[in-house]
Every structure is written in C-alpha cells, then in structure tokens.
Design an enzyme around this catalytic site. Structure first.
Site, mmCIF file in Angstrom:
data_model
loop_
_atom_site.group_PDB
_atom_site.id
_atom_site.type_symbol
_atom_site.label_atom_id
_atom_site.label_comp_id
_atom_site.label_asym_id
_atom_site.label_seq_id
_atom_site.Cartn_x
_atom_site.Cartn_y
_atom_site.Cartn_z
ATOM 1 N N PRO A 2 32.780 46.789 48.528
ATOM 2 C CA PRO A 2 31.778 47.594 49.217
ATOM 3 C C PRO A 2 31.484 47.039 50.604
ATOM 4 O O PRO A 2 31.437 45.831 50.799
ATOM 5 C CB PRO A 2 30.551 47.482 48.307
ATOM 6 C CG PRO A 2 31.074 47.007 46.988
ATOM 7 C CD PRO A 2 32.271 46.182 47.298
ATOM 8 N N GLU A 3 31.309 47.924 51.569
ATOM 9 C CA GLU A 3 30.926 47.511 52.915
ATOM 10 C C GLU A 3 29.479 47.931 53.167
ATOM 11 O O GLU A 3 28.827 48.504 52.285
ATOM 12 C CB GLU A 3 31.916 48.105 53.921
ATOM 13 C CG GLU A 3 33.342 47.668 53.619
ATOM 14 C CD GLU A 3 34.389 48.127 54.627
ATOM 15 O OE1 GLU A 3 34.027 48.436 55.774
ATOM 16 O OE2 GLU A 3 35.573 48.152 54.264
ATOM 17 N N LYS A 53 26.009 42.997 53.993
ATOM 18 C CA LYS A 53 26.472 43.285 52.637
ATOM 19 C C LYS A 53 25.569 42.649 51.573
ATOM 20 O O LYS A 53 25.863 42.716 50.386
ATOM 21 C CB LYS A 53 27.905 42.791 52.456
ATOM 22 C CG LYS A 53 28.900 43.472 53.393
ATOM 23 C CD LYS A 53 30.300 42.958 53.178
ATOM 24 C CE LYS A 53 31.275 43.555 54.173
ATOM 25 N NZ LYS A 53 32.654 43.078 53.968
ATOM 26 N N ARG A 263 44.718 40.708 54.123
ATOM 27 C CA ARG A 263 43.907 41.927 54.221
ATOM 28 C C ARG A 263 44.656 42.975 55.034
ATOM 29 O O ARG A 263 45.093 42.723 56.152
ATOM 30 C CB ARG A 263 42.558 41.618 54.901
ATOM 31 C CG ARG A 263 41.728 40.536 54.234
ATOM 32 C CD ARG A 263 41.133 40.981 52.919
ATOM 33 N NE ARG A 263 40.213 42.084 53.084
ATOM 34 C CZ ARG A 263 38.930 41.953 53.439
ATOM 35 N NH1 ARG A 263 38.433 40.749 53.690
ATOM 36 N NH2 ARG A 263 38.150 43.005 53.547
#
Length: 274
Positions: A2-3, A53, A263
C-alpha cells in the site's frame, strides 16, 4: 505494498466505522502491548490520521496506536462487531465497538505511543513532507529536489525514500516520472528547471488524484472513456505502471519495464527521452 493514497483511504474507512464510538474491547497479538488493552478499551478514538505510510489512531486518554503496513500483506478490515473473516492472515490488532470491528492483519510494526513518543518515533520523526497533506506545496517539493541532501540522488531511488517525501511508492514513482517527462536514470541535478517544476507538481497531483479516484493515475477523462468502451480497470488505471510492452497512451511507443534494487519501474522511452 500500500502507498500513501491506499493508507489514507483505509484510515477514512476505519474512522467512519469507529471514531467516537464506545469501545467494547481493544486486543493486541503482541504480548508487550497487552498492558495497554484495558486503558484503550475504556477510551474513545477521536481521530484516525496518516503520516505517509504510517497510520495513527488517537484516543481521548492521550495515547495513540501506530501501525505501518510496510509489509506486502498488512491489511485492515472493517467487519460487523466480532465477526472475523475466514483468512490465513494473522490477526495483529482488533478494536471492537458495539456495531463494528476494525481488524488489522499481518502487519508487524505496531506500537502504542503518547505525544512525546510520537515526536521521537524513529519513523514519524524523520519522514519528509506528506504528499497528501494540504500543507505540502509545490514550492516546498521543488526546494527539496534542489537541496544538497537530495539533488545528487537518482530519481528512481529518491522517489521511494520516505525521508524525501512521505507517501510515495512504486506505482506512484513510475507515474510521476512519466507525467513530468523525466527519464528514470536522471538525478534532480540533471534536470532542467522546467522538469523540476513538473516533477514537483506531479509528486503532489498524482497521489492526490489516486486518493480521490481509488488508485487511478491516468488522465481521468481518458480512463473514463476506456472504461465506457469495456476496458478493465487494469488496462486504464495507469499511464505506464505495469504496462510493459503495451503502447504508450501518448505516443504509441511500447512501454519498457526495468528494475532497480529489486523494485520494478516502467517508462516510455519516447516521452521520457534521456
């Protein structure tokens, strides 16, 4: 993972269910937090806020529950009171009211803090300006892009650093670079003043749009048109992220997938010339 936009939407959902509602019980899975269960269970939640976050639940007793879903599988669920879902996830935190329960699964970074603890917390005390905060401005982001601390760092790394800006993550990184028309290999010091301005604008506009739309970073009108034509959300959601080999919505060049530090990121080699 989640961002910022997803965490903030989760916070809104939690707040609508349990803020100012009498608590029946607060339960922690971690033994070192169980000493707080009785005091928190006798209190009310006054506010649920996000900082990047991280998520904070503020209680009227002066304590706050901090959680950070930096693990891929951390997830909040809102259910009817004491109604647990069938899941293989591990329950870490439960807050039960008369009608609703807020359940946090799988996350391991949970703590109970007072006001002083929040000020010195190793994550909360060091994060950069929150991209979803109305107090964060384009000028402020431009200043950070140009300052000695950040200007020599490659943008693909910098845009994931919560000390630079809080709330950005993997999909937002690719989308910001595309909208600003900046090649992923560049550093702020390699960019023109116009590119830096566009980066600063996109770094705020895209997370805020994603929050409002539930994750859409593509042009809203274009996404709506594609949706009306029967395309799935996966197709119309983003400009470039997760669209490797598909044609750029702007110039019809195939989107490229690359990786750094494990990433993935995506870009258009035509719109984002080096």
């Amino acid at each position: 993972m989640p961002e910022g936009p997803e965490i903030k939407r989760a916070a809104d959902h939690i707040a609508s269910a349990i803020v100012y509602q009498p608590l029946q019980e607060v339960w922690f899975a971690f033994p070192h937090l169980k000493k707080h269960e009785a005091q928190l269970g006798a209190s009310q939640i006054q506010q649920v806020e996000t900082r990047g976050k991280g998520l904070l639940m503020h209680f009227d007793c002066g304590l706050s529950i901090y959680s950070h879903n930096h693990q891929l599988y951390g997830k909040w669920m809102i259910r009817k009171a004491y109604n647990y879902p069938q899941t293989k996830r591990q329950l870490r935190l439960a807050l039960h009211c008369d009608r609703k329960s807020a359940l946090l699964y799988s996350a391991s970074d949970i703590d109970v803090l007072d006001a002083a603890g929040i000020q010195v917390h190793p994550f909360l005390s060091r994060i950069g300006p929150d991209v979803l905060s109305s107090k964060t401005t384009v000028d402020q982001v431009q200043e950070r892009l140009s300052c000695r601390r950040f200007r020599r760092r490659r943008l693909t790394t910098l845009l994931l650093d919560q000390h630079f800006l809080a709330g950005l993550g993997n999909y937002l990184r690719s989308e910001i670079l595309f909208v600003a028309r900046v090649h992923p290999s560049l550093r702020p010091m390699d960019c023109t003043s116009e590119q830096l301005e566009k980066l600063a604008e996109a770094a705020l506009a895209l997370p805020r749009q994603s929050y409002e739309t539930g994750g859409i970073t593509n042009d809203i009108a274009w996404a709506a048109k594609l949706k009306s034509q029967g395309f799935t959300r996966r197709v119309y959601r983003h400009w470039v992220f997760a669209r490797a080999g598909q044609l750029c919505w702007v110039c019809a060049t195939p989107i490229v997938k690359a990786a750094q530090g494990g990433r993935r990121y995506y870009y258009c080699p035509q719109c984002q010339e080096e």
